[in-house]
Design an enzyme around this catalytic site. Structure first.
Site, PDB file in Angstrom:
ATOM      1  N   ASP A  34      23.073  42.988  58.986  1.00 26.19           N
ATOM      2  CA  ASP A  34      22.199  42.010  60.048  1.00 26.19           C
ATOM      3  C   ASP A  34      22.209  42.299  61.397  1.00 26.19           C
ATOM      4  OD1 ASP A  34      20.609  40.890  57.623  1.00 26.19           O
ATOM      5  OD2 ASP A  34      22.743  39.997  57.146  1.00 26.19           O
ATOM      6  N   MET A  36      20.890  41.192  64.989  1.00 27.77           N
ATOM      7  CA  MET A  36      20.148  40.020  65.533  1.00 27.77           C
ATOM      8  C   MET A  36      20.261  40.265  67.064  1.00 27.77           C
ATOM      9  SD  MET A  36      21.111  36.857  63.169  1.00 27.77           S
ATOM     10  CE  MET A  36      21.340  37.228  61.293  1.00 27.77           C
ATOM     11  N   HIS A  65      19.039  46.073  58.358  1.00 28.61           N
ATOM     12  CA  HIS A  65      17.995  45.012  58.503  1.00 28.61           C
ATOM     13  C   HIS A  65      17.948  44.583  60.172  1.00 28.61           C
ATOM     14  CE1 HIS A  65      16.589  40.698  57.558  1.00 28.61           C
ATOM     15  NE2 HIS A  65      15.804  41.180  58.046  1.00 28.61           N
ATOM     16  N   MET A  67      16.498  42.297  62.919  1.00 32.28           N
ATOM     17  CA  MET A  67      16.016  41.093  63.578  1.00 32.28           C
ATOM     18  C   MET A  67      15.962  41.215  65.071  1.00 32.28           C
ATOM     19  SD  MET A  67      17.477  38.921  60.600  1.00 32.28           S
ATOM     20  CE  MET A  67      18.818  40.109  60.288  1.00 32.28           C
ATOM     21  N   MET A 136      12.130  37.917  53.019  1.00 26.97           N
ATOM     22  CA  MET A 136      13.043  36.710  53.503  1.00 26.97           C
ATOM     23  C   MET A 136      12.798  35.556  52.468  1.00 26.97           C
ATOM     24  SD  MET A 136      15.036  38.187  55.879  1.00 26.97           S
ATOM     25  CE  MET A 136      15.616  36.770  55.962  1.00 26.97           C
ATOM     26  N   ASP A 174      16.322  38.620  50.191  1.00 25.74           N
ATOM     27  CA  ASP A 174      17.489  38.110  51.549  1.00 25.74           C
ATOM     28  C   ASP A 174      17.327  36.600  51.779  1.00 25.74           C
ATOM     29  OD1 ASP A 174      19.390  38.237  53.581  1.00 25.74           O
ATOM     30  OD2 ASP A 174      18.211  39.791  54.474  1.00 25.74           O
TER      31      ASP A 174
END
Ligand code: DX5
Ligand code: ZN
Length: 215
Positions: A34, A36, A65, A67, A136, A174
């Site tokens: 993840d 971010m 992923h 973000m 999501m 997720d």
């Protein structure tokens, strides 16, 4: 059988190598990373240098992923860091099709993620070009949140579209997936579950990973 992509967001970052090896022993199908940026989501995690460092620990495919606002700026960096699948948010990039084409041009699999409030319609015209849709099931940014119930209809609807159009696309979900709701969610028509806190809260992370795989 469902595939499991454990998210290291809830792992002990001071012992990342051990944590990843525990996931490997548990039979993890992917490692979910993840990323971010503090702008697209209100939290900051890690980027390509960390991914590059942990790439050597395991051969398990890295499911990255993003973000990140305007992720097209960094696709090459994540390719070079060792990503196998790169997933971008539909809401984060203006020219989604172009971003997908760039990911594919490096020989990687491309995924598109949708926030809970984003309709499936928004990706109707890119479904022919992608390998995975990440639904999501919480608002992105943090681990340990509760699964949003209305995502059941979204998952079922996507499954129907994939079947009707005979598409070769994985459905990944997720957020908020725990041992007590995972079986129901898988039955909505899911191929890959991302699990963060549901794995790392366990005393035995390998055993817990295995339990999700055997659902
Ligand atoms: C949330 C992340 C998730 C998160 C899931 O923004 O995309 O991958 O790690 O965590 P849990 O399983 O704890 O909801
Ligand atoms: Zn994620």
């Amino acid at each position: 059988m469902v595939q499991v992509s454990p998210s290291i967001l809830s792992a002990d970052f001071g012992s990342l190598k051990d944590e990843i090896l525990k996931l490997e022993r548990g039979g993890a199908d992917f490692i979910h990373l993840d990323v971010m940026d503090g702008i697209y989501v209100p939290n900051i995690t890690f980027g390509p240098p960390v991914i590059k460092k942990i790439r050597g620990i395991t051969d398990i495919p890295f499911d990255v992923h993003l973000m990140v606002d305007k992720p097209e700026r960094y696709i090459k960096n994540f390719v070079d860091a060792g990503a196998d699948i790169i997933t971008v948010h539909e809401e984060s990039t203006t020219h989604l099709h172009r971003t997908i084409e760039e990911i594919k041009s490096y020989g990687l699999k491309a995924g598109v993620a949708l926030n809970p409030s984003t309709p499936l319609n928004n990706i109707d015209y890119v479904l022919d070009y992608i390998d995975m849709v990440l639904i999501m099931t919480v608002n992105p940014g943090f681990g340990g949140q509760k699964f949003i119930g209305s995502m059941e209809r979204k998952i079922r609807s996507l499954r129907k579209t994939i079947e009707d159009r005979e598409l070769d696309i994985l459905i990944e979900v997720d957020g908020g997936i725990k041992l007590d709701n995972a079986k129901d969610i898988i039955d909505y028509g899911v191929d890959v579950i991302v699990v963060g806190s549901g794995i790392f809260e366990a005393e035995d992370v390998s055993k817990r990973t295995k339990m999700f795989r055997e659902l």
